[in-house]
Enzyme design. Sequence first.
Site, PDB file in Angstrom:
ATOM      1  N   ARG A  61      31.017 -61.102   5.957  1.00 16.87           N
ATOM      2  CA  ARG A  61      30.115 -60.070   6.044  1.00 16.87           C
ATOM      3  C   ARG A  61      28.875 -60.462   6.880  1.00 16.87           C
ATOM      4  O   ARG A  61      28.193 -59.647   7.597  1.00 16.87           O
ATOM      5  CB  ARG A  61      29.481 -60.233   4.289  1.00 16.87           C
ATOM      6  CG  ARG A  61      28.188 -59.654   4.387  1.00 16.87           C
ATOM      7  CD  ARG A  61      27.841 -59.792   2.784  1.00 16.87           C
ATOM      8  NE  ARG A  61      26.771 -59.084   2.378  1.00 16.87           N
ATOM      9  CZ  ARG A  61      26.083 -58.934   1.006  1.00 16.87           C
ATOM     10  NH1 ARG A  61      26.486 -59.578   0.106  1.00 16.87           N
ATOM     11  NH2 ARG A  61      25.125 -58.065   0.848  1.00 16.87           N
ATOM     12  N   ASN A  90      33.754 -53.387  -2.210  1.00 16.38           N
ATOM     13  CA  ASN A  90      33.125 -52.451  -1.340  1.00 16.38           C
ATOM     14  C   ASN A  90      33.545 -52.153  -0.089  1.00 16.38           C
ATOM     15  O   ASN A  90      34.698 -53.257   0.313  1.00 16.38           O
ATOM     16  CB  ASN A  90      31.442 -53.049  -0.917  1.00 16.38           C
ATOM     17  CG  ASN A  90      30.503 -52.514  -1.950  1.00 16.38           C
ATOM     18  OD1 ASN A  90      30.534 -51.679  -2.391  1.00 16.38           O
ATOM     19  ND2 ASN A  90      29.459 -53.392  -2.167  1.00 16.38           N
ATOM     20  N   CYS A  95      29.765 -47.997  -9.050  1.00 19.90           N
ATOM     21  CA  CYS A  95      28.581 -48.768  -8.400  1.00 19.90           C
ATOM     22  C   CYS A  95      27.578 -48.354  -9.446  1.00 19.90           C
ATOM     23  O   CYS A  95      27.330 -47.650 -10.006  1.00 19.90           O
ATOM     24  CB  CYS A  95      28.505 -47.775  -6.893  1.00 19.90           C
ATOM     25  SG  CYS A  95      27.028 -48.362  -6.276  1.00 19.90           S
ATOM     26  N   HIS A 130      26.897 -44.942  -2.194  1.00 19.41           N
ATOM     27  CA  HIS A 130      25.900 -45.367  -1.506  1.00 19.41           C
ATOM     28  C   HIS A 130      25.255 -44.443  -0.329  1.00 19.41           C
ATOM     29  O   HIS A 130      24.651 -44.527   0.674  1.00 19.41           O
ATOM     30  CB  HIS A 130      26.307 -46.832  -0.440  1.00 19.41           C
ATOM     31  CG  HIS A 130      26.238 -47.870  -1.181  1.00 19.41           C
ATOM     32  ND1 HIS A 130      26.403 -49.151  -0.842  1.00 19.41           N
ATOM     33  CD2 HIS A 130      26.031 -48.156  -2.702  1.00 19.41           C
ATOM     34  CE1 HIS A 130      26.508 -50.042  -1.841  1.00 19.41           C
ATOM     35  NE2 HIS A 130      26.251 -49.455  -3.144  1.00 19.41           N
ATOM     36  N   TYR A 187      20.230 -46.756  -0.436  1.00 19.00           N
ATOM     37  CA  TYR A 187      21.181 -46.904   0.985  1.00 19.00           C
ATOM     38  C   TYR A 187      20.907 -45.734   1.973  1.00 19.00           C
ATOM     39  O   TYR A 187      21.290 -46.195   2.855  1.00 19.00           O
ATOM     40  CB  TYR A 187      22.756 -47.056   0.639  1.00 19.00           C
ATOM     41  CG  TYR A 187      22.797 -48.382   0.021  1.00 19.00           C
ATOM     42  CD1 TYR A 187      23.298 -49.554   0.585  1.00 19.00           C
ATOM     43  CD2 TYR A 187      22.596 -48.823  -1.462  1.00 19.00           C
ATOM     44  CE1 TYR A 187      23.646 -50.819   0.132  1.00 19.00           C
ATOM     45  CE2 TYR A 187      22.867 -50.286  -2.002  1.00 19.00           C
ATOM     46  CZ  TYR A 187      23.502 -50.968  -1.115  1.00 19.00           C
ATOM     47  OH  TYR A 187      23.376 -52.407  -1.513  1.00 19.00           O
TER      48      TYR A 187
HETATM   49  C1  G6P Z   1      24.110 -53.362  -5.106  1.00 19.61           C
HETATM   50  C2  G6P Z   1      25.325 -52.474  -4.383  1.00 19.61           C
HETATM   51  C3  G6P Z   1      26.649 -53.139  -4.435  1.00 19.61           C
HETATM   52  C4  G6P Z   1      26.299 -54.818  -3.995  1.00 19.61           C
HETATM   53  C5  G6P Z   1      25.529 -55.283  -4.931  1.00 19.61           C
HETATM   54  C6  G6P Z   1      25.450 -56.947  -4.424  1.00 19.61           C
HETATM   55  O1  G6P Z   1      24.335 -53.364  -6.419  1.00 19.61           O
HETATM   56  O2  G6P Z   1      25.017 -51.339  -4.916  1.00 19.61           O
HETATM   57  O3  G6P Z   1      27.353 -52.558  -3.772  1.00 19.61           O
HETATM   58  O4  G6P Z   1      27.689 -55.300  -3.857  1.00 19.61           O
HETATM   59  O5  G6P Z   1      24.202 -54.703  -4.717  1.00 19.61           O
HETATM   60  O6  G6P Z   1      24.767 -56.870  -3.007  1.00 19.61           O
HETATM   61  P1  G6P Z   1      24.386 -58.417  -2.476  1.00 19.61           P
HETATM   62  O7  G6P Z   1      23.678 -58.131  -1.364  1.00 19.61           O
HETATM   63  O8  G6P Z   1      23.565 -59.270  -3.828  1.00 19.61           O
HETATM   64  O9  G6P Z   1      25.636 -59.048  -2.326  1.00 19.61           O
END
Ligand code: G6P
Length: 420
Positions: A90, A144, A165, A195, A246
């Site tokens: 990531r 995701n 989600c 998103h 998003y």
């Molecule tokens: C939100 C999004 C998710 C994401 C999560 C964690 O809930 O909808 O898609 O995985 O945040 O985000 P983070 O930045 O904490 O990994």
Amino acid sequence: MKIAVIGGGSTYAPELIDGLIRNAEKIDLKEVVLMDIDAERLKVVGTFCERMVAHAGRKFELKCTLDRTDAIKGSDFIVTQIRVGKQIGRHKDIKLGLRHGLVGQETTGVGGMAKALRTIPVMREIADDAKRLAPDAWFINFTNPSGLITESLHKMGVKKIVGLCNIPIGIIMDLALHLQCDPDRIKIDFVGLNHLGWVRKVYMNGQDITEKIIESLADRKGPANIPELEYDPRFTKALGFIPSPYLRYFYATETMVRNLQSKTKTRAEEVMEIEDALLKIYSDPTQVTKPAELEQRGGAFYSKIAVDLIDSIWNDKREEHIVNVPNQGAVWGIEDDQTVEIPAIIGRDKIEVKPVGHVEPKIFGLMAQVKAYETLTVEAGMEGSYDKALMALAANPLCPTELARVVLDDMIETHGLKLS
Ligand code: G6P
């Protein structure tokens, strides 16, 4: 009921286990299997989850395994929550975007695409295992980019598939907080992609209060977590819908790139620190319940939406949930097998999408363009096709077509992707 959690070593797993403990009787839960490829992580997370289950009176059996087939065999539900390439992948996605002046977020822009291309081949292996070992199981996908990955599972022949989600429920919770009412009194008309969704109408006790909410957002007095506060008031009123947080990446792209560039740490680096701290807490033998620190991750209500969905399917409740599912004619102009994020009636062996029909041009252009990008990415990932990946990136509104080739080549090199 048996639930297999693929990616069970996730630091989120205790959240899910907490929800399952609270609802075990309701869903006849007998067994949960946490499966992961990271033995060390699984040991820490799994041992902690085991303590949670024991502390709560062992309402179901909890197992941990490194063997995916063992986990999947005979499951009624398969929860997929994997992160191929882990947080370091990531981090590289975010940096990949930034070195080209683009958004490299994990679900949108070039970051989302890189993550999808890494993930789709692994999803195919999981789908193939499930076809052999648990042909009747429901897939609940959190991986995701959730909508895109759900579409790939559907196109791999997984028939019972829902992508989840927490954004729609997050918006409902924010609205309830703002209106100081019970979330059950709020209903929203939601449409879009994962998103990339919009709330077109807000109802409280059955009464349409959309205009009032939009007004308060434009006056910057709306629900705190809803991003209109960052937009021009005239834009907010003209849009007239509540965009998912998003959508910032699309409606305020340059600001978002600047923000990402100015940060000293990427979100991946922040999450790695949060996870280190969580794993320390999980390792403490006196810790037997979900720690408050878990809330620092963004997945609020993740467990609630998963358990509510499982309950609705298992007990044939035919409740309405906002989910990622194949369109099946719901939204005009989107193919039946392309996923959308919309309300659907969820029952024992059936998902009935609620008809949406025509989507307003002020949002449909972006929705259709991003859908084209997603579908091309699914095809690129499933076929290993360079040309499809190139066309996907060219269709992505967050990547100028002129840059698509150079960014794709960089993405392939960064992650050693196999595309030809
Ligand atoms: C939100 C999004 C998710 C994401 C999560 C964690 O809930 O909808 O898609 O995985 O945040 O985000 P983070 O930045 O904490 O990994």
